[in-house]
Design a protein around this motif. Structure first.
Motif, PDB file in Angstrom:
ATOM      1  N   ARG A   1       0.949  -1.193   0.108  1.00 25.18           N
ATOM      2  CA  ARG A   1       0.065  -0.010   0.045  1.00 25.18           C
ATOM      3  C   ARG A   1       0.867   1.228   0.076  1.00 25.18           C
ATOM      4  NH1 ARG A   1      -3.618  -1.168   5.153  1.00 25.18           N
ATOM      5  NH2 ARG A   1      -1.632  -2.150   5.715  1.00 25.18           N
TER       6      ARG A   1
ATOM      7  N   GLU B   1       1.876   2.074  -3.347  1.00 24.44           N
ATOM      8  CA  GLU B   1       0.957   2.422  -4.315  1.00 24.44           C
ATOM      9  C   GLU B   1       0.289   3.691  -4.266  1.00 24.44           C
ATOM     10  OE1 GLU B   1      -1.816  -1.152  -3.948  1.00 24.44           O
ATOM     11  OE2 GLU B   1      -0.341  -2.438  -4.337  1.00 24.44           O
TER      12      GLU B   1
ATOM     13  N   ALA C   1       6.314  -4.521  -3.883  1.00 22.51           N
ATOM     14  CA  ALA C   1       5.286  -4.816  -4.743  1.00 22.51           C
ATOM     15  C   ALA C   1       4.466  -6.125  -4.566  1.00 22.51           C
ATOM     16  CB  ALA C   1       5.752  -4.875  -6.233  1.00 22.51           C
TER      17      ALA C   1
ATOM     18  N   VAL D   1      -0.350  -6.617  -9.909  1.00 18.46           N
ATOM     19  CA  VAL D   1      -0.084  -5.926 -10.953  1.00 18.46           C
ATOM     20  C   VAL D   1      -0.402  -6.784 -12.358  1.00 18.46           C
ATOM     21  CG1 VAL D   1       1.785  -5.030 -12.044  1.00 18.46           C
ATOM     22  CG2 VAL D   1       1.596  -4.664  -9.778  1.00 18.46           C
TER      23      VAL D   1
ATOM     24  N   PRO E   1       3.739   3.936  -9.281  1.00 21.53           N
ATOM     25  CA  PRO E   1       3.559   2.849  -9.921  1.00 21.53           C
ATOM     26  C   PRO E   1       2.726   3.308 -11.280  1.00 21.53           C
ATOM     27  CG  PRO E   1       2.030   2.807  -8.246  1.00 21.53           C
ATOM     28  CD  PRO E   1       2.934   4.013  -7.991  1.00 21.53           C
TER      29      PRO E   1
ATOM     30  N   TRP F   1      -1.350   0.764 -12.805  1.00 24.81           N
ATOM     31  CA  TRP F   1       0.212   0.080 -12.966  1.00 24.81           C
ATOM     32  C   TRP F   1       0.860   0.258 -14.385  1.00 24.81           C
ATOM     33  CZ3 TRP F   1       0.431  -1.117  -8.560  1.00 24.81           C
ATOM     34  CH2 TRP F   1      -0.783  -1.896  -7.509  1.00 24.81           C
TER      35      TRP F   1
END
Length: 492
Positions: free
Chosen positions: A78, A81, A282, A287, A432, A468
């Motif tokens: 988190r 992101e 990640a 993703v 990202p 992403w």
């Protein structure tokens, strides 16, 4: 996620390592907290409770499991992101800002009051910044106890504790072992590392494709600052208290990390920067699952899942290198950066390899005569404007930066267009969703794949890849036979 009780129970019962770092399981009967993938027999459901952070579990009176070592899990994805204040705060805490500057320093970096920061962290993580920093200090202390020969008093202060007494009490509370017992357990059957060198394993959520990750770092390595040697990426580190050299080697289930630091107080920050460099927090399943919904990307994801975004240990350094690399080849950018390092970098000693310098910081570059750089005049102007803004502190490119604000400030500099701003956002800021859609390699890949070729049309198509798009870039780049997409051949 910790509030979804049924989902957490299923993850614990299946020992699903994908959720390590997302939440922590506390057992009411034993007063122990674990990672979801703990190998012991799962407790009865009625005895489970869940916490969003190790700090929250510790505050509630639970101690870390000796078997699964929940303090050593990958960090929550988190924080990589998101760009909100909680995510920025967590990135800064991970970098050691609270230990160095206290909660007021953290709040000042974020532009909020200490009360606001405290309230937002407690609401989401069940613990305030001091408790979160304390949990991190405990993990740093454990690493130093187990992997170094430092005296315990030195470890206490290196880990950020105010006193040896607090250090001893915290270690006993968190691990249910004294510092001496931790060291004795670690020493049984394990050789002591070279004095001054700390060896550790950096965990990640599988899968991880090392090809483009380490290949990119090796192919763009600045002479004297970075090198690929004996199957490992090595580089020098400029850290808050001193300097260091790190060696990072990909392994099937972890990244082997060897750190040599001039000041052990930099251990927490060095680990955080290495994890950020390799994008180890990640969530590749999230993703890849999203990107594979595009029929063009699906075969690329299926062929080599788990691609990470190669990032950086130093935001200002990367921004300077991005300007040097505008509209030139990888080899030419390396040559320019190498000359800058030789002229303005700080010398370092590296008995184990060929590293010679730290990359010069903005203060050292601010006095550089742009005319001495072998670049077109317009790019010299860009270089001078960038280093001046970085040296003055008007432009910050670090773990706590606001991604949108940093983009606006970069775009205001002369000669900084979409490519430079997005490359810096992708690799220095860690966004990202950064998307350098004008990049030559991206344009070449999308044409070959039959995707929309014009910038506007490609941007519209890429909306389906959000959030992403930086990872989509890695898959697109990998369609080309360029050295950045493969590990270097073994020497000899």
């Amino acid at each position: 996620m910790h509030t979804d009780h049924d989902r957490c129970v299923r993850a614990v019962q299946s020992k699903d390592a994908r959720f390590d770092g997302w939440f922590f399981t506390a057992v009411l009967t034993t007063r122990i907290y674990c990672r979801p993938s703990c190998p012991v027999v799962p407790p009865k459901v009625r005895n489970m409770t869940f916490y969003p952070s190790a700090a929250a579990a510790q505050q509630a009176g639970f101690r870390a499991c000796k078997r699964c070592r929940p303090d050593a899990t990958p960090g929550s994805p988190r924080w990589n992101e998101r760009a909100d204040v909680v995510a920025r705060a967590m990135r800064l805490i991970s970098d050691g800002v609270v230990d160095r500057d206290g909660v007021p320093g953290l709040a000042a970096r974020l532009g909020y009051s200490t009360r606001q920061i405290e309230r937002q962290l407690r609401a989401e993580l069940g613990a305030g910044p001091l408790a979160l920093a304390r949990a991190q200090r405990a993990q740093t202390a454990r690493l130093l106890i187990e992997t170094s020969t430092l005296p315990m008093a030195d470890i206490a202060f290196a880990a950020g504790f105010a006193s040896v007494r607090t250090f001893n009490e915290t270690v006993r509370e968190v691990f249910a072992l004294t510092p001496g017992e931790l060291r004795r357990r670690a020493r049984s059957g394990t050789p002591v590392e070279t004095p001054g060198v700390i060896r550790l394993r950096l965990p990640f959520r599988p899968p991880l494709c090392p090809d483009n990750l380490f290949g990119h770092l090796a192919a763009t390595a600045v002479p004297g600052v970075e090198e690929w040697r004996d199957g490992a990426y090595r580089r020098t580190l400029r850290l808050p208290y001193g300097r260091g050299v790190v060696t990072l080697r990909p392994r099937p289930d972890h990244v082997e990390c060897r750190l040599s630091l001039t000041d052990p107080r930099d251990l927490t920050g060095a680990i955080s920067r290495c994890r950020r460099l390799l994008d180890l927090d990640a969530d590749p399943e999230a993703v890849d699952g999203s990107l594979a919904a595009d029929p063009v990307l699906e075969p690329l994801v299926r062929a080599a899942p788990g691609r990470r975004v190669p990032r950086t240990v130093d935001g200002p350094e990367f921004a300077v290198r991005a300007v040097l690399g505008q509209q030139v080849s990888t080899a030419a950018a390396r040559t320019l950066a190498g000359r800058l390092v030789a002229a303005h970098g700080e010398p370092v000693e590296d008995p184990e390899g060929g590293l010679t310098h730290l990359f010069p910081d903005p203060a050292a570059l601010a006095g550089t005569d742009p005319a001495a750089l072998a670049m077109p005049g317009a790019r010299r102007v860009t270089f001078a404007a960038l280093v001046d803004r970085l040296a003055s502190g008007e432009l910050r490119l670090d773990a706590g930066s606001d991604w949108a604000e940093a983009r606006r400030e970069l775009a205001a500099l002369p000669g900084v267009g979409p490519w430079t701003a997005e490359i810096v956002a992708m690799r220095a800021l860690g966004d990202p969703d950064a998307f350098p859609h004008t990049d030559l390699g991206v344009r070449k890949a999308v044409r070959a794949a039959g995707l929309p070729a014009t910038p506007a049309a490609l941007l519209r198509h890429s909306a389906a890849w959000r959030p992403w798009r930086a990872y989509a870039v890695q898959y697109l780049w990998a369609t080309d036979d360029h050295p950045i997409n493969r590990l270097p051949e073994p020497s000899g």
